[in-house]
Scaffold this motif. Structure first.
Motif, PDB file in Angstrom:
ATOM      1  N   LEU A  73      -9.166  -3.590  18.140  1.00  0.00           N
ATOM      2  CA  LEU A  73      -8.328  -2.559  17.530  1.00  0.00           C
ATOM      3  C   LEU A  73      -7.287  -2.027  18.507  1.00  0.00           C
ATOM      4  CD1 LEU A  73     -10.841  -0.601  15.279  1.00  0.00           C
ATOM      5  CD2 LEU A  73      -9.419  -2.588  14.755  1.00  0.00           C
ATOM      6  N   ALA A  74      -7.584  -2.080  19.793  1.00  0.00           N
ATOM      7  CA  ALA A  74      -6.581  -1.711  20.797  1.00  0.00           C
ATOM      8  C   ALA A  74      -5.426  -2.713  20.753  1.00  0.00           C
ATOM      9  CB  ALA A  74      -7.208  -1.677  22.183  1.00  0.00           C
ATOM     10  N   LEU A  75      -5.763  -3.995  20.578  1.00  0.00           N
ATOM     11  CA  LEU A  75      -4.735  -5.027  20.449  1.00  0.00           C
ATOM     12  C   LEU A  75      -3.936  -4.818  19.169  1.00  0.00           C
ATOM     13  CD1 LEU A  75      -5.074  -8.807  21.113  1.00  0.00           C
ATOM     14  CD2 LEU A  75      -4.232  -8.035  18.899  1.00  0.00           C
ATOM     15  N   VAL A  76      -4.631  -4.522  18.076  1.00  0.00           N
ATOM     16  CA  VAL A  76      -3.962  -4.288  16.792  1.00  0.00           C
ATOM     17  C   VAL A  76      -2.998  -3.113  16.909  1.00  0.00           C
ATOM     18  CG1 VAL A  76      -4.302  -3.598  14.383  1.00  0.00           C
ATOM     19  CG2 VAL A  76      -5.868  -5.236  15.440  1.00  0.00           C
ATOM     20  N   ARG A  77      -3.436  -2.074  17.568  1.00  0.00           N
ATOM     21  CA  ARG A  77      -2.609  -0.869  17.731  1.00  0.00           C
ATOM     22  C   ARG A  77      -1.325  -1.186  18.479  1.00  0.00           C
ATOM     23  NH1 ARG A  77      -1.541   3.382  21.211  1.00  0.00           N
ATOM     24  NH2 ARG A  77      -1.473   5.451  20.216  1.00  0.00           N
ATOM     25  N   GLN A  78      -1.444  -1.852  19.624  1.00  0.00           N
ATOM     26  CA  GLN A  78      -0.263  -2.128  20.435  1.00  0.00           C
ATOM     27  C   GLN A  78       0.670  -3.109  19.754  1.00  0.00           C
ATOM     28  OE1 GLN A  78       0.395  -0.351  23.348  1.00  0.00           O
ATOM     29  NE2 GLN A  78       2.406  -1.220  22.829  1.00  0.00           N
ATOM     30  N   ASN A  79       0.110  -4.124  19.123  1.00  0.00           N
ATOM     31  CA  ASN A  79       0.912  -5.115  18.414  1.00  0.00           C
ATOM     32  C   ASN A  79       1.691  -4.462  17.278  1.00  0.00           C
ATOM     33  OD1 ASN A  79       1.340  -7.345  16.241  1.00  0.00           O
ATOM     34  ND2 ASN A  79       0.794  -8.502  18.074  1.00  0.00           N
ATOM     35  N   THR A  80       1.031  -3.556  16.556  1.00  0.00           N
ATOM     36  CA  THR A  80       1.674  -2.866  15.438  1.00  0.00           C
ATOM     37  C   THR A  80       2.775  -1.940  15.924  1.00  0.00           C
ATOM     38  OG1 THR A  80      -0.391  -2.948  14.165  1.00  0.00           O
ATOM     39  CG2 THR A  80       1.265  -1.354  13.466  1.00  0.00           C
ATOM     40  N   ILE A  81       2.518  -1.214  17.003  1.00  0.00           N
ATOM     41  CA  ILE A  81       3.534  -0.322  17.564  1.00  0.00           C
ATOM     42  C   ILE A  81       4.779  -1.109  17.954  1.00  0.00           C
ATOM     43  CG2 ILE A  81       4.102   1.131  19.556  1.00  0.00           C
ATOM     44  CD1 ILE A  81       1.222   2.143  19.504  1.00  0.00           C
ATOM     45  N   ASN A  82       4.577  -2.225  18.648  1.00  0.00           N
ATOM     46  CA  ASN A  82       5.710  -3.041  19.105  1.00  0.00           C
ATOM     47  C   ASN A  82       6.522  -3.578  17.925  1.00  0.00           C
ATOM     48  OD1 ASN A  82       4.813  -2.607  21.707  1.00  0.00           O
ATOM     49  ND2 ASN A  82       3.807  -4.612  21.891  1.00  0.00           N
ATOM     50  N   ARG A  83       5.821  -4.055  16.909  1.00  0.00           N
ATOM     51  CA  ARG A  83       6.518  -4.661  15.764  1.00  0.00           C
ATOM     52  C   ARG A  83       7.296  -3.622  14.970  1.00  0.00           C
ATOM     53  NH1 ARG A  83       5.066  -5.525  10.388  1.00  0.00           N
ATOM     54  NH2 ARG A  83       2.948  -4.744  10.768  1.00  0.00           N
ATOM     55  N   LEU A  84       6.663  -2.496  14.669  1.00  0.00           N
ATOM     56  CA  LEU A  84       7.322  -1.478  13.849  1.00  0.00           C
ATOM     57  C   LEU A  84       8.428  -0.758  14.611  1.00  0.00           C
ATOM     58  CD1 LEU A  84       4.266   0.044  11.935  1.00  0.00           C
ATOM     59  CD2 LEU A  84       5.839  -1.769  11.219  1.00  0.00           C
ATOM     60  N   ARG A  85       8.249  -0.601  15.909  1.00  0.00           N
ATOM     61  CA  ARG A  85       9.306   0.018  16.718  1.00  0.00           C
ATOM     62  C   ARG A  85      10.541  -0.864  16.717  1.00  0.00           C
ATOM     63  NH1 ARG A  85       7.580   1.121  22.678  1.00  0.00           N
ATOM     64  NH2 ARG A  85       6.355   2.772  21.664  1.00  0.00           N
ATOM     65  N   ARG A  86      10.337  -2.171  16.841  1.00  0.00           N
ATOM     66  CA  ARG A  86      11.464  -3.108  16.841  1.00  0.00           C
ATOM     67  C   ARG A  86      12.168  -3.127  15.480  1.00  0.00           C
ATOM     68  NH1 ARG A  86       8.794  -6.946  18.376  1.00  0.00           N
ATOM     69  NH2 ARG A  86       8.613  -8.172  16.470  1.00  0.00           N
ATOM     70  N   ASN A  87      11.399  -2.812  14.431  1.00  0.00           N
ATOM     71  CA  ASN A  87      11.980  -2.775  13.086  1.00  0.00           C
ATOM     72  C   ASN A  87      12.659  -1.452  12.779  1.00  0.00           C
ATOM     73  OD1 ASN A  87      11.101  -5.354  12.595  1.00  0.00           O
ATOM     74  ND2 ASN A  87       9.243  -4.735  11.506  1.00  0.00           N
TER      75      ASN A  87
ATOM     76  N   GLU B 184       7.034   8.943  14.844  1.00  0.00           N
ATOM     77  CA  GLU B 184       5.999   9.740  14.189  1.00  0.00           C
ATOM     78  C   GLU B 184       5.297   8.954  13.094  1.00  0.00           C
ATOM     79  OE1 GLU B 184       8.899  12.230  16.179  1.00  0.00           O
ATOM     80  OE2 GLU B 184       9.108  10.677  14.616  1.00  0.00           O
ATOM     81  N   GLU B 185       6.056   8.152  12.364  1.00  0.00           N
ATOM     82  CA  GLU B 185       5.465   7.362  11.277  1.00  0.00           C
ATOM     83  C   GLU B 185       4.591   6.242  11.839  1.00  0.00           C
ATOM     84  OE1 GLU B 185       6.792   5.188   7.085  1.00  0.00           O
ATOM     85  OE2 GLU B 185       8.318   5.932   8.482  1.00  0.00           O
ATOM     86  N   ILE B 186       5.050   5.628  12.925  1.00  0.00           N
ATOM     87  CA  ILE B 186       4.257   4.576  13.561  1.00  0.00           C
ATOM     88  C   ILE B 186       2.926   5.134  14.056  1.00  0.00           C
ATOM     89  CG2 ILE B 186       4.118   2.962  15.497  1.00  0.00           C
ATOM     90  CD1 ILE B 186       7.144   2.659  15.339  1.00  0.00           C
ATOM     91  N   MET B 187       2.984   6.285  14.728  1.00  0.00           N
ATOM     92  CA  MET B 187       1.772   6.897  15.265  1.00  0.00           C
ATOM     93  C   MET B 187       0.805   7.292  14.151  1.00  0.00           C
ATOM     94  SD  MET B 187       1.791   6.730  18.524  1.00  0.00           S
ATOM     95  CE  MET B 187       2.646   5.160  18.362  1.00  0.00           C
TER      96      MET B 187
ATOM     97  N   LYS C 178      -0.778   2.126   4.046  1.00  0.00           N
ATOM     98  CA  LYS C 178      -0.378   2.389   5.431  1.00  0.00           C
ATOM     99  C   LYS C 178      -1.582   2.855   6.241  1.00  0.00           C
ATOM    100  CE  LYS C 178       4.551   3.428   5.041  1.00  0.00           C
ATOM    101  NZ  LYS C 178       5.604   4.449   5.254  1.00  0.00           N
ATOM    102  N   GLY C 179      -1.811   2.198   7.365  1.00  0.00           N
ATOM    103  CA  GLY C 179      -2.962   2.533   8.181  1.00  0.00           C
ATOM    104  C   GLY C 179      -4.251   1.902   7.698  1.00  0.00           C
ATOM    105  N   LYS C 180      -4.148   1.074   6.654  1.00  0.00           N
ATOM    106  CA  LYS C 180      -5.321   0.376   6.115  1.00  0.00           C
ATOM    107  C   LYS C 180      -5.190  -1.134   6.255  1.00  0.00           C
ATOM    108  CE  LYS C 180      -7.288   4.154   4.506  1.00  0.00           C
ATOM    109  NZ  LYS C 180      -8.616   4.624   4.978  1.00  0.00           N
ATOM    110  N   ILE C 181      -3.959  -1.611   6.219  1.00  0.00           N
ATOM    111  CA  ILE C 181      -3.686  -3.046   6.302  1.00  0.00           C
ATOM    112  C   ILE C 181      -2.735  -3.285   7.462  1.00  0.00           C
ATOM    113  CG2 ILE C 181      -2.673  -5.030   5.124  1.00  0.00           C
ATOM    114  CD1 ILE C 181      -3.477  -3.661   2.483  1.00  0.00           C
ATOM    115  N   PHE C 182      -3.118  -4.201   8.355  1.00  0.00           N
ATOM    116  CA  PHE C 182      -2.327  -4.465   9.548  1.00  0.00           C
ATOM    117  C   PHE C 182      -1.995  -5.950   9.637  1.00  0.00           C
ATOM    118  CE2 PHE C 182      -4.685  -0.625  10.270  1.00  0.00           C
ATOM    119  CZ  PHE C 182      -3.778   0.209  10.914  1.00  0.00           C
ATOM    120  N   LEU C 183      -0.743  -6.227   9.934  1.00  0.00           N
ATOM    121  CA  LEU C 183      -0.269  -7.600  10.075  1.00  0.00           C
ATOM    122  C   LEU C 183       0.186  -7.808  11.514  1.00  0.00           C
ATOM    123  CD1 LEU C 183       0.586 -10.329   8.834  1.00  0.00           C
ATOM    124  CD2 LEU C 183       2.792  -9.274   8.283  1.00  0.00           C
ATOM    125  N   LEU C 184      -0.462  -8.725  12.219  1.00  0.00           N
ATOM    126  CA  LEU C 184      -0.142  -8.984  13.620  1.00  0.00           C
ATOM    127  C   LEU C 184       0.842 -10.141  13.745  1.00  0.00           C
ATOM    128  CD1 LEU C 184      -3.718  -8.735  15.192  1.00  0.00           C
ATOM    129  CD2 LEU C 184      -2.118  -6.905  14.616  1.00  0.00           C
TER     130      LEU C 184
END
Length: 218
Positions: free
Chosen positions: A46-60, A65-68, A146-152
């Motif tokens: 889940l730490a990997l999922v968190r960081q991967n999601t932050i990077n992807r959504l930030r780039r988008n 606040e929404e990412i967090m 949101k916050g239930k489904i994660f795409l890496l």
């Protein structure tokens, strides 16, 4: 898991995994020890999922606040289902979303919530496979998911090691009889992860009606 098996199974078990007697003492492993190992791997995933999601959504271009808010919902105490493989159409990566109303109820159940993690790649020329990934992204951005489904993204062998050892359930629902092998499910099983699969690929060979969860836990 190897350390746990070294502690409770017969000596040199790795050289005799094909012998039934090798696994005679598998039930001697205390539930608490098994769960603690799995829980620790789940935290790492889940730490990997968190960081991967932050990077992807930030780039988008999504707001911080929404990412967090999205990644803050990741919880190792929630049942986590994993689906990670090549996004060929026959593997039906979006099948679980066939009934959006039902899956909405499942992932948002206050007593037994569920979180889903998807990862994988499509062949550069497989437009339909790429569309499946796009569909999952679009679904994950719906308010109820949101916050239930994660795409890496950037799926590779290193990421798969976290997934096959950190999720609680490995989802496999290809269109029969298209799955040649499906080795990710085999690796998940060795890591103590439950398989939720149709009878195709390796599972149609490994399942014998006696090795179901309800029989193993009696």
């Amino acid at each position: 898991m190897k350390e746990l098996f070294n502690k409770y199974l017969m000596p040199y078990w790795q050289d005799n995994i094909y012998l039934e007697k090798t696994w005679d003492k598998i039930s001697n492993i205390p539930n608490e020890e098994l769960w603690n190992i799995h829980y620790n791997r789940k935290v790492k995933l889940l730490a990997l999922v968190r960081q991967n999601t932050i990077n992807r959504l930030r780039r988008n271009g999504m707001r911080y606040e929404e990412i967090m808010d999205i990644v803050s919902k990741l919880d190792p105490n929630i049942l986590t289902i994993g689906f990670a493989r090549r996004f060929a159409t026959y593997k039906r990566g979006t099948l679980i979303f066939r009934d959006l109303e039902r899956i909405t109820e499942i992932v948002n159940n206050s007593k037994t919530p569920v979180q889903l993690v998807f990862a994988g790649k499509a062949h550069p020329k497989d437009i339909e496979g790429q569309d499946l990934i796009k569909q999952i992204h679009e679904i994950s951005m719906k308010p109820q998911f949101k916050g239930k489904i994660f795409l890496l993204e950037d799926y590779d062998i290193g990421m798969s090691r976290y997934l096959i050892s950190g999720v609680d359930v490995w989802l496999n629902n290809p269109r029969r009889p298209m799955e040649a092998s499906g080795t990710s499910g085999e690796k998940a099983s060795v890591n103590g992860v439950l398989n939720f699969s149709i009878l195709d690929g390796w599972w149609v060979e490994g399942y014998n009606k006696e090795n179901r969860l309800d029989n193993r836990t009696k």
